[in-house]
Motif scaffolding. Structure first.
Motif: not given
Length: 166
Positions: A80-81, A163, A92, A161, A125, A156, A77, A154
């Motif tokens: 990604y952020e 799995n 995404g 996030v 990422v 938003r 996470q 991934l």
């Protein structure tokens, strides 16, 4: 002088030894050649089995594989952020990370096998996630080297996030 062998008393050591050996020979001679061969083969196999190296007998259970990913979900996470959404708020998609885990539980290799991420920030990422996954540790045990594919969706969505491990 008296010599005691097998709880019996003999007048000389030579007599005691002869009697002892002849009794042992009699006991062995009662066994048939087939029985002696089987006995010898059993001892040979037993000694050889203890010298053989143990082979890995299985792969890691699915629950253990999932738990490792859940334990490190915040790392994914964060990648990604901080690496993606910070530079591209619309970034995404699905990313699949192929992880090779050795018998020691250490990750030997991690690479992106498929990615639906596109646009600015996707490479950063992917690099962050694979770097993070290389530091994961799995349970050590009698496991073979195996390759695991982790799919991460991934999106938003309020900082979550997910799995999507099948």
């Amino acid at each position: 002088m008296r010599h005691v062998t097998d709880g019996r008393v003999y007048s000389s050591p030579l007599q005691a030894r002869r009697t002892y050996l002849s009794r042992g020979f009699h006991l062995i001679s009662l066994l048939t050649p087939h029985m002696l061969h089987t006995l010898f083969l059993s001892f040979a196999l037993a000694s050889r089995m203890s010298l053989m190296p143990q082979q890995p007998d299985s792969v890691r259970p699915d629950t253990d594989v999932r738990l490792v990913a859940l334990r490190h979900a915040t790392e994914i996470q964060r990648c990604y952020e901080t690496e993606g959404l910070r530079v591209n708020p619309g970034l995404g998609g699905m990313i699949e990370v192929e992880v090779t885990v050795g018998p020691s539980g250490r990750v030997e290799d991690a690479a992106v096998s498929a990615s639906a991420l596109s646009g600015i920030g996707h490479h950063e990422v992917e690099t962050c996630i694979t770097t993070s996954v290389r530091n994961w540790r799995f349970e050590k045990g009698p496991f073979a080297t195996e390759t695991i594919v982790y799919p991460f969706n991934l999106v938003r969505n309020r900082g979550v996030v997910s799995n999507t491990k099948a």
